[in-house]
Scaffold this motif. Structure first.
Motif, PDB file in Angstrom:
ATOM      1  N   ARG A 220      20.759  22.765  -0.736  1.00 38.89           N
ATOM      2  CA  ARG A 220      20.681  22.141  -2.060  1.00 38.89           C
ATOM      3  C   ARG A 220      20.463  20.632  -1.912  1.00 38.89           C
ATOM      4  N   GLU A 221      21.196  20.017  -0.988  1.00 42.63           N
ATOM      5  CA  GLU A 221      21.030  18.583  -0.763  1.00 42.63           C
ATOM      6  C   GLU A 221      19.617  18.267  -0.268  1.00 42.63           C
TER       7      GLU A 221
ATOM      8  N   GLU B 251      18.197  28.173  -7.438  1.00 40.75           N
ATOM      9  CA  GLU B 251      19.249  27.160  -7.341  1.00 40.75           C
ATOM     10  C   GLU B 251      19.352  26.307  -8.603  1.00 40.75           C
ATOM     11  N   PHE B 252      18.201  25.904  -9.155  1.00 44.87           N
ATOM     12  CA  PHE B 252      18.212  24.936 -10.256  1.00 44.87           C
ATOM     13  C   PHE B 252      17.747  25.506 -11.592  1.00 44.87           C
TER      14      PHE B 252
ATOM     15  N   VAL C 184      25.426  29.132  -9.847  1.00 47.57           N
ATOM     16  CA  VAL C 184      25.730  28.076  -8.877  1.00 47.57           C
ATOM     17  C   VAL C 184      26.682  27.072  -9.525  1.00 47.57           C
TER      18      VAL C 184
ATOM     19  N   GLN D  38      25.344  23.645 -10.159  1.00 46.64           N
ATOM     20  CA  GLN D  38      24.340  23.558 -11.219  1.00 46.64           C
ATOM     21  C   GLN D  38      24.989  23.668 -12.590  1.00 46.64           C
TER      22      GLN D  38
END
Length: 202
Positions: free
Chosen positions: A6-7, A44-45, A124, A127
């Protein structure tokens, strides 16, 4: 997804934003730069707006972590507030997203996510937090002021009561923000802060 991935995606988005306007940043390019699939990025987003909110949230968290470091740097209360003001100004100078968050002035090059919370169905946790409300410029003033008051109140060298201390801390925060819009001259922000603080602070 691992937090490191994610980073990496957020790093890739930040790098892309430094090179081109947000409207020209493509999700496929962000995914490729991070070494993951586009589907992983969407998982993820959720969307490009979700990525933007996560990026803004991360920059806000980094800015506030810098405030905490500055407040812990010195023993003298004036030095603590001076270091905090200098961090605020330098963070805004060096990071366009931080500058936009602190001033509310979002250029066309930047993402401009709504500050209100948005509906989130993300699995997540990070998120879901990014999809929550984002701090406004006024929120940042209050957050930094309150953190400064909490730290300084815990020292033996601060004399004024709560309301007076809070006023002094807020004054320094707003003074630092004015230096973001109009950089100070000779002597810099440190001299301005020291002249502005009341003698009875310590």
């Amino acid at each position: 997804m691992m937090p490191a991935a994610r980073e990496s995606l957020l790093d890739a988005a930040h790098t892309a934003l430094a090179r081109r306007p947000w409207s020209a940043v493509r999700m496929v390019d962000v995914a490729a730069a991070a070494g993951v699939s586009r589907q992983t990025l969407y998982n993820e987003f959720g969307s490009k707006d979700g990525l933007a909110r996560a990026l803004v949230r991360r920059e806000a968290d980094g800015y506030l972590a810098g405030v905490d470091r500055a407040l812990a740097t010195h023993a003298d209360p004036r030095d603590r507030l001076t270091a905090t003001a200098e961090w605020m100004a330098s963070a805004a100078r060096d990071n366009a997203l931080v500058r936009a968050m602190l001033t509310g002035c979002w250029s066309e090059r930047l993402p401009a996510p709504t500050l209100a919370a948005v509906p989130s169905s993300s699995a997540v946790p990070a998120q879901r937090r990014a999809d929550g409300p984002l701090p406004s410029p006024g929120d940042f003033v209050r957050i930094v002021r309150d953190r400064a008051v909490t730290v300084l109140r815990g020292t033996d060298t601060v004399k004024p009561g709560g309301a007076e201390l809070a006023r002094s801390c807020e004054y320094v925060v707003r003074l630092a923000l004015s230096c973001v819009a109009a950089p100070p001259g000779e002597g810099g922000i440190a001299e301005l802060v020291r002249e502005a603080l009341p003698g009875q602070l310590i």
